[in-house]
Scaffold this active site. Structure first.
Site: not given
Ligand SMILES: *Cc1c(COP(=O)(O)O)cnc(C)c1O
Length: 496
Positions: A112
């Site tokens: 993120k």
């Molecule tokens: C948010 C997240 C995901 C999922 O990603 P999306 O873009 O919501 O599909 C997968 N792994 C981790 C560690 C995340 O923080």
């Protein structure tokens, strides 16, 4: 070529990139989509010699066409700096025949950060460009990682406040500790007695509440979103797929034009949608492999063409993927209708009212590039253990879901294309699940003891983000019912 953004539910809504970033969600509840997916205008061979920042610029300039070159470069340079613990920003690590694209080297050790370290800059720049004088209130629902990354990105950013809602019993201990110890007078963190989907729905309702919007405006505030529905998060994520391809080329792992596959551990569908955009910009990606955990609504969707959220919500060891309504899928649905906002709005309306929709055979044909797969909890733990025993490389639970899905895909398909697996979190963020997967004996240990054990086992330095929370004070302890979310926001902003 100027790109504008329209709503996935209404073709008449047209705004600039900076306006789309400011608003987050369109007024009709739709998501902003670009008028076209622009083609990269540099050769991949040229990209191969570029830094992460330079690649990011090549992508952003094509989508965010109302930002000046200087504005974009400033945003990029403020985002991808020493907050990341490696100059490569997103290194590729080869292990057991696949390339792990490590997207967790930012401030909060999950992918993120790749988008949320730049979003505050894109947003405050957008506010200036559009003469916004209100204070911007970021409202976010998190399944664990977005919350902390958004808090870190927005803390003490002038002209902004941020409120984060997380499912009180739906995140890892480290994730919770990271959030509730967040500093910054403009930050607010609230646990809700509900799951992520309820948090996300509660946030969407506040966005669509016109009376609330008026109350906010009367008091000099306006909402915006840091959730992955914001186009200002999606676009920066495209950059690392372009970068990964460029680095494979630079390191002589592939030849120019050679197709690769990409595997993405998926929840809200933002990360894999960015890979789809990268492909449509001209990066030679063949299969987009969408990996789910036991909440395998997307696996079922790709298999049957029916999206059905009416099922039990499972709490897994990959909580950031514990999602039944994958918001960003709406953008893909819109594209496979042939950008038909009316048709898409009908399907989304069905989802809202019945929890189910079915796509047409024509639409399903356009999903041929996608492969769905899922890993059970047991498979995920086995994947972590086997990879560790074979190579010494330790991956987190989310990445392990993808890695497990990749192994089964290769077995079934005999597809030998080089493959990039999006590695979305540091194993330090999900220490207990990771260590338990390697050996059950670790379950008896405390959270930070496990951190030290993981360090010994994996021989990887403990990230600063973990050191920071060892002894940090808890600064946020509010917990509320789902229906009390608006009140929590009003209390924080001092609204009556
Ligand atoms: C948010 C997240 C995901 C999922 O990603 P999306 O873009 O919501 O599909 C997968 N792994 C981790 C560690 C995340 O923080």
């Amino acid at each position: 070529m100027a790109i504008y953004y329209s709503s996935t539910r209404n073709a008449d809504i047209k705004v600039s990139a900076s306006q789309a970033i400011l608003k987050g969600l369109a007024d009709d509840g739709g998501l902003f989509v670009p008028s076209e997916i622009p083609a990269l205008d540099v050769d991949v061979k040229e990209l191969a010699s570029m830094s992460y920042q330079e690649v990011a610029y090549e992508v952003l300039k094509l989508f965010l066409t109302d930002y000046t070159e200087e504005e974009l470069k400033q945003c990029i340079n403020h985002a991808y700096d020493s907050k990341f613990d490696t100059e490569e920003i997103a290194p590729l690590v080869q292990a057991d025949g696949a390339y792990y694209l490590e997207l967790f080297h930012g401030a909060t050790i999950a992918f993120k950060d790749m988008a949320l370290s730049i979003l505050p800059h894109l947003l405050t720049t957008a506010a200036k460009k559009n003469n916004v004088t209100n204070e911007i209130v970021i409202l976010t629902a998190t399944s664990g990682d977005t919350g902390k990354a958004a808090l870190a990105g927005f803390a003490d950013v002038e002209g902004t406040r941020i409120v984060v809602f997380y499912p009180k019993n739906g995140v890892s201990p480290i994730q919770e500790k990271q959030m509730v110890t967040q500093k910054g007078a403009n930050t607010c963190v609230v646990g809700i007695k509900g799951n992520f989907d309820q948090a996300q729905t509660g946030v969407k309702q506040m966005f669509n509440d016109t009376a609330f919007a008026k109350l906010m405006n009367d008091n000099g505030f306006q909402f915006s979103s840091a959730n992955s529905i914001n186009i200002g998060r999606l676009v920066p994520q495209i950059a690392y797929y372009v970068y990964a391809y460029a680095k494979l080329l630079d390191n002589d792992q592939i030849s120019a034009g050679e197709q690769i596959n990409v595997v993405v551990p998926t929840g809200n569908f933002g990360n894999i949608l960015a890979a789809y955009y990268a492909k449509n910009m001209g990066i030679p990606i063949d299969k987009l492999i969408c990996a789910s955990n036991e909440n395998k609504v997307l696996y079922d969707f790709f298999a049957t063409g029916t999206y059905d959220k009416n099922r039990e919500f499972v709490l897994t060891s990959s909580p950031s993927m514990d999602i039944l309504i994958s918001s960003n899928l709406e953008r893909l649905i819109y594209h496979i209708t042939g950008n038909d906002a009316k048709k898409n709005a009908e399907l989304m309306n069905e989802l809202n009212t019945t929890g189910v929709y079915k796509i047409t055979p024509d639409m399903k044909e356009k999903l041929a590039d996608f492969v769905g797969g899922y890993s059970s909890e047991a498979d995920t733990a086995d994947t972590i253990k086997n990879l560790y025993e074979k190579t010494g490389y330790i991956i987190d639970t989310h990445t392990a879901v993808a890695s497990g899905v990749y192994r089964s895909y290769v077995k079934q398909s005999d597809d030998t294309k080089k493959t990039v697996i999006a590695s979305t979190a540091s194993p330090y963020k999900f220490t207990r699940s990771v260590m338990n997967a390697i050996d059950k004996k670790y379950d008896a240990m405390g959270d930070f003891e496990l951190v030290d054990e993981l360090c010994k086992l994996g021989n990887v330095e403990i990230p600063q983000a973990i050191e920071d929370i060892r002894s940090a004070k808890i600064l946020h302890d509010r917990v509320c019912e789902v229906n009390e979310m608006p009140q929590a926001v009003k209390d924080f902003l001092g609204l009556k």
